[in-house]
Design a protein around this motif. Structure first.
Motif, PDB file in Angstrom:
ATOM      1  N   LYS A 170       0.840  -1.196   0.000  1.00 40.30           N
ATOM      2  CA  LYS A 170       0.000   0.000   0.000  1.00 40.30           C
ATOM      3  C   LYS A 170       0.877   1.249   0.000  1.00 40.30           C
ATOM      4  CE  LYS A 170      -3.952  -2.071   2.421  1.00 40.30           C
ATOM      5  NZ  LYS A 170      -4.831  -1.988   3.618  1.00 40.30           N
ATOM      6  N   LEU A 172       0.805   5.481   0.060  1.00 39.22           N
ATOM      7  CA  LEU A 172       0.070   6.714   0.313  1.00 39.22           C
ATOM      8  C   LEU A 172       0.883   7.878  -0.237  1.00 39.22           C
ATOM      9  CD1 LEU A 172      -2.090   8.540   1.658  1.00 39.22           C
ATOM     10  CD2 LEU A 172      -0.716   8.407   3.760  1.00 39.22           C
ATOM     11  N   ALA A 192       0.994  -1.829  -7.016  1.00 40.75           N
ATOM     12  CA  ALA A 192       0.666  -1.493  -5.634  1.00 40.75           C
ATOM     13  C   ALA A 192      -0.757  -0.955  -5.529  1.00 40.75           C
ATOM     14  CB  ALA A 192       1.656  -0.448  -5.109  1.00 40.75           C
ATOM     15  N   ARG A 193      -1.298  -0.992  -4.326  1.00 40.95           N
ATOM     16  CA  ARG A 193      -2.568  -0.336  -4.034  1.00 40.95           C
ATOM     17  C   ARG A 193      -2.245   1.079  -3.589  1.00 40.95           C
ATOM     18  NH1 ARG A 193      -4.508  -4.443   0.373  1.00 40.95           N
ATOM     19  NH2 ARG A 193      -2.243  -4.745   0.477  1.00 40.95           N
ATOM     20  N   VAL A 195      -3.109   5.181  -2.714  1.00 39.25           N
ATOM     21  CA  VAL A 195      -4.015   6.262  -2.301  1.00 39.25           C
ATOM     22  C   VAL A 195      -3.283   7.581  -2.529  1.00 39.25           C
ATOM     23  CG1 VAL A 195      -5.144   7.408  -0.353  1.00 39.25           C
ATOM     24  CG2 VAL A 195      -5.297   4.918  -0.603  1.00 39.25           C
ATOM     25  N   ASN A 214      -6.299   0.755  -9.652  1.00 37.34           N
ATOM     26  CA  ASN A 214      -5.662   0.502  -8.352  1.00 37.34           C
ATOM     27  C   ASN A 214      -5.186   1.779  -7.663  1.00 37.34           C
ATOM     28  OD1 ASN A 214      -3.757   0.582 -10.490  1.00 37.34           O
ATOM     29  ND2 ASN A 214      -2.210  -0.492  -9.286  1.00 37.34           N
ATOM     30  N   ALA A 228      -4.971   6.793   7.021  1.00 33.69           N
ATOM     31  CA  ALA A 228      -4.256   6.163   5.905  1.00 33.69           C
ATOM     32  C   ALA A 228      -2.867   5.672   6.296  1.00 33.69           C
ATOM     33  CB  ALA A 228      -4.167   7.131   4.731  1.00 33.69           C
ATOM     34  N   GLU A 231      -2.087   2.000   7.647  1.00 27.89           N
ATOM     35  CA  GLU A 231      -2.013   0.826   6.770  1.00 27.89           C
ATOM     36  C   GLU A 231      -0.951   0.947   5.684  1.00 27.89           C
ATOM     37  OE1 GLU A 231      -3.716  -1.927   7.331  1.00 27.89           O
ATOM     38  OE2 GLU A 231      -4.558  -0.948   9.105  1.00 27.89           O
ATOM     39  N   ALA A 232      -0.409   2.124   5.498  1.00 25.17           N
ATOM     40  CA  ALA A 232       0.530   2.348   4.389  1.00 25.17           C
ATOM     41  C   ALA A 232       1.858   1.635   4.630  1.00 25.17           C
ATOM     42  CB  ALA A 232       0.762   3.843   4.193  1.00 25.17           C
ATOM     43  N   ASP A 233       2.407   1.089   3.571  1.00 23.36           N
ATOM     44  CA  ASP A 233       3.763   0.545   3.614  1.00 23.36           C
ATOM     45  C   ASP A 233       4.783   1.612   3.217  1.00 23.36           C
ATOM     46  OD1 ASP A 233       2.918  -2.208   4.164  1.00 23.36           O
ATOM     47  OD2 ASP A 233       2.139  -2.183   2.117  1.00 23.36           O
TER      48      ASP A 233
END
Length: 371
Positions: A170, A172, A192-193, A195, A214, A228, A231-233
């Motif tokens: 994830k 961001l 990647a997912r 945001v 995505n 956010a 959960e972000a990597d």
């Protein structure tokens, strides 16, 4: 006009401010161009290429500054260069004054004319000399972030693209401008997912139309950011306020919300950074860890890919360099509002509001400098 191109001496800065093609254009108009020995070597341009284009090679940086009426650089002068800059000398480069008080005061003291790449601005508010390097930095942010997510680099051990049967990482991205857009494209391309956040609903609508499935757009505010980052990597700071300090969107306290091994890449670090715990680093020593969060805060990211970066930058700067050389800075800035907005410090006076505000300095009327 006599132009000088010194070798960049900031740590691991490998770009050069002029290519042989640029030299040839300037010489065609009757200008003299001095290039410091080996200035283009790390970007893939040999001295022989510059001389073949019409430049004269000088051995030392002192000679370049002494002879030139106009200095064309990539990065802001560092302390060892302050004393070389002369009164009335035009210096055209990235300055980012709002992130360095010592540099600001040094240029005020020098009496030089400081025209900053990053505040040259078109009518549509776009920044033509920041765009190419923002494109490079945005793409590099994902490349570097992905590397530092590896466990040996103290990251989470997450592969951004995942593999079949395993969720992708994830990402961001804070800011939907040039840097954020390019970062989102790269991250999405890896699978990647993603945001991407921005304060402008219109910009989010535009991004929603052009981005793949995505990529999710979310309005930027403190609550949404806090949610956010849990959960972000990988978090990319891509906020820009032209000529001014970037706002801190992630504070020190907010790091506790992130999982250990999360990576933050603050592309805004050369404008003070939008992540409070970020401080400028170098390609030689690019990362540090605070509260188990890996910080990548290299202030000259495009310097790591100097061939690409030099060509991209000089494609954008050369038309402006030609205007300044052909007309002189006063006439060029009078006739071209874009260049006029690039003036930050002129003959000891601060003429750009963002710089004055950053260091509580007196803002002078720009028009007074044209008398």
């Amino acid at each position: 006009m006599i132009l000088g191109v010194p070798k960049e001496i900031k740590n691991n800065e490998n770009r050069v401010a002029m290519t042989p093609a640029g030299v040839m254009e300037l010489v065609k108009f009757g200008h003299t161009v001095y290039i410091q020995k080996d200035a283009g070597f790390n970007s893939g341009f040999a001295d022989a290429e510059f001389t073949a284009a019409g430049a004269t090679i000088l051995e030392t940086i002192e000679e370049v500054y002494e002879k030139a009426e106009m200095i064309v650089k990539v990065k802001e002068p560092i302390a060892s260069e302050y004393g070389l800059i002369k009164k009335d000398q035009l210096v055209f480069t990235y300055f980012h004054f709002a992130s360095s008080e010592p540099l600001t005061h040094a240029m005020i003291k020098s009496g030089a004319v400081c025209l900053a790449y990053e505040t040259v601005e078109k009518v549509d508010r776009s920044l033509p000399l920041l765009i190419p390097m923002s494109e490079v930095a945005g793409r590099m942010a994902i490349q570097e972030g992905a590397k530092y997510l590896e466990k040996p680099q103290k990251g989470k051990g997450v592969l951004l693209g995942g593999v079949p049967g395993v969720p992708s990482g994830k990402v961001l991205i804070l800011g939907g401008g040039i840097v954020g857009t390019q970062a989102a494209k790269m991250a999405a391309g890896l699978g990647a997912r993603v945001v991407i956040m921005d304060i402008s609903l219109n910009r989010l609508r535009q991004l929603s139309d052009i981005m793949p499935a995505n990529v999710t757009t979310i309005l930027s505010n403190e609550y949404n950011i806090k949610e956010a980052i849990k959960e972000a990597d990988l978090v990319v700071g891509a906020v820009l306020i032209p000529g001014a300090k970037a706002p801190h969107l992630i504070t020190r306290d907010m790091l506790k919300l992130m999982k250990p091994g999360t990576v933050v890449v603050d592309v805004a670090v050369d404008q003070g950074g939008c992540i409070e715990t970020c401080k400028p680093t170098t390609h030689e020593d690019p990362v540090f860890v605070i509260d188990e969060v890996v910080h990548y805060c290299v202030a000259n990211m495009p310097g790591a890919v100097p061939y690409t970066s030099t060509l991209a930058l000089t494609n954008a700067t050369l038309p402006y360099v030609l205007q300044l050389a052909n007309k002189g800075w006063k006439r060029a800035c009078t006739e071209n509002e874009e260049l006029k907005k690039g003036l930050n410090v002129v003959n000891g006076a601060v003429v750009y509001k963002g710089v004055a505000d950053a260091w509580n300095l007196t803002l002078s009327e720009l028009e007074d400098q044209f008398i």
